[in-house]
Design an enzyme around this catalytic site. Sequence first.
Site, PDB file in Angstrom:
ATOM      1  N   LYS A 174       4.809   9.345   8.690  1.00  0.00           N
ATOM      2  CA  LYS A 174       4.610   8.760  10.019  1.00  0.00           C
ATOM      3  C   LYS A 174       5.615   9.271  11.066  1.00  0.00           C
ATOM      4  O   LYS A 174       5.468  10.374  11.559  1.00  0.00           O
ATOM      5  CB  LYS A 174       4.584   7.241   9.932  1.00  0.00           C
ATOM      6  CG  LYS A 174       3.402   6.732   9.066  1.00  0.00           C
ATOM      7  CD  LYS A 174       3.133   5.273   9.252  1.00  0.00           C
ATOM      8  CE  LYS A 174       2.124   4.737   8.244  1.00  0.00           C
ATOM      9  NZ  LYS A 174       0.733   4.956   8.579  1.00  0.00           N
TER      10      LYS A 174
ATOM     11  N   TYR B  38       0.861  -1.180   0.000  1.00  0.00           N
ATOM     12  CA  TYR B  38       0.000   0.000   0.000  1.00  0.00           C
ATOM     13  C   TYR B  38       0.898   1.230   0.000  1.00  0.00           C
ATOM     14  O   TYR B  38       1.817   1.336   0.817  1.00  0.00           O
ATOM     15  CB  TYR B  38      -0.882  -0.009   1.249  1.00  0.00           C
ATOM     16  CG  TYR B  38      -1.763   1.216   1.408  1.00  0.00           C
ATOM     17  CD1 TYR B  38      -2.865   1.412   0.582  1.00  0.00           C
ATOM     18  CD2 TYR B  38      -1.500   2.156   2.403  1.00  0.00           C
ATOM     19  CE1 TYR B  38      -3.687   2.520   0.751  1.00  0.00           C
ATOM     20  CE2 TYR B  38      -2.317   3.264   2.569  1.00  0.00           C
ATOM     21  CZ  TYR B  38      -3.414   3.441   1.739  1.00  0.00           C
ATOM     22  OH  TYR B  38      -4.222   4.540   1.903  1.00  0.00           O
TER      23      TYR B  38
ATOM     24  N   ASP C 158       9.434   2.920  -0.486  1.00  0.00           N
ATOM     25  CA  ASP C 158       8.396   3.587   0.296  1.00  0.00           C
ATOM     26  C   ASP C 158       8.650   3.257   1.769  1.00  0.00           C
ATOM     27  O   ASP C 158       8.278   2.191   2.257  1.00  0.00           O
ATOM     28  CB  ASP C 158       7.011   3.110  -0.158  1.00  0.00           C
ATOM     29  CG  ASP C 158       5.909   3.762   0.657  1.00  0.00           C
ATOM     30  OD1 ASP C 158       6.214   4.483   1.631  1.00  0.00           O
ATOM     31  OD2 ASP C 158       4.725   3.542   0.324  1.00  0.00           O
TER      32      ASP C 158
END
Length: 427
Positions: free
Chosen positions: A266, A143, A238
């Site tokens: 994050k 994702y 990523d």
Amino acid sequence: MTSHNEELFIESQKVIPGGVNSPVRAFRSVGGTPLFFQRGQGAYVWDADGKKYTDFVGSWGPMIVGHCHPEVVKAVQDAAAQGLGFGAPTATELELANLLCKILPSIEMVRLVSSGTEATMSAIRLARGFTGRSRIIKFEGCYHGHSDGLLVKAGSGALTFGQPSSSGVPAEIAALTTVLDYNDAAGLEKAFAEFGNEIAAVIVEPVAGNMNLVTPKRDFLDAMRNLCTKHGAVLILDEVMTGFRVSLQGAQGHYGIKPDLVTLGKVMGGGLPAAAFGGRRDIMNCLAPLGAVYQAGTLSGNPVAVAAGLTTLKLVQAPGFYDKLSKLAKQLTEGLTASAHKHGIAFCAQSVGGMFGLYFSQSLPTSYAEVMQCDKEAFNRFFHAMLDAGHYLAPSAFEAGFVSAAHTEADIAATIAAADKIFAGWK
Ligand code: HOZ
């Protein structure tokens, strides 16, 4: 008696689709009413009914130093007192950019954005602009946020709800995304042999954390690096989830693989909306205003978010920080596994740095297909029993878990003891 959580959820569903502002929060996968949180402190969160939980979600990763760390809160308060945002450069965003370049040698230049989705979507556009090619490769179950071209056979909420490819993504856009199996070096080699000169970028979660947790095989990592170099494609790691999470230098440091571009989010925002993409100078030079690839944002480099990120990144550089984090995660996964096996339950678990995966399965999955073979119903039952006992795990069998430096060995031992009780009555 109706709980505050239930009341809030009923009211929320009247004005917010599904009652939530991000689908994985809705508990649809595990069933039941989502928790509405009112407070967090250190390793704990409290819901709207005042019930306390040991938190293994950590806002889906950012809370690596625990909730409301006093230094982070102070930095945010100080920054807010100076101005909530200017939409113009500030000295602190330069400080954060320098720190990112210093910690991650693969980053020669970096641009700050506000979310992981923005970072990955911008990195893809940049890779396309740099190479002049359109096709991208991603891996099933990974994702990378919810931009059109990346929401094809995706993980996280998309996987949780059994719609890994979203409606609303034009077929013409999806057709530019080639989806391969995670950890399949031969499949990648074949794809490059077939259409290597069309591939702008390969984007990958170097530890997949949105289909539960799947670790990368060495030959897979090496194939990605070598094939991208050979065919002039951009390798995008990523690291929104793994950055500053599996080690100070993320998965690229942990596994020794150098990306051309890296996306971050994050932890680097310390809980506030800050994210980034960066990498090779020759590629980053293609970004506007230097180059022709446009990317922009009013809130990019917001000073309050930057203050939270900077302070968090200073805290994680404390000596022994990642040793402690890794030890806690390992203690948790080993303890849960030993307990489950003692009671004859098919279960396994693993951790990388401060993130972990739990699987109701005989062996550790290495691909999306193997993740799908894990017993999801068993996870859901375990999730609710743990929640009742005051331990908050991610509300889906397809999400990784996180520990923070605020967790103690006693917290972990209490969590294992709670699981042991549950496993003892497991039939
Ligand atoms: N990337 C987060 C963990 N899979 C999900 C956050 C969200 O979608 O709300």
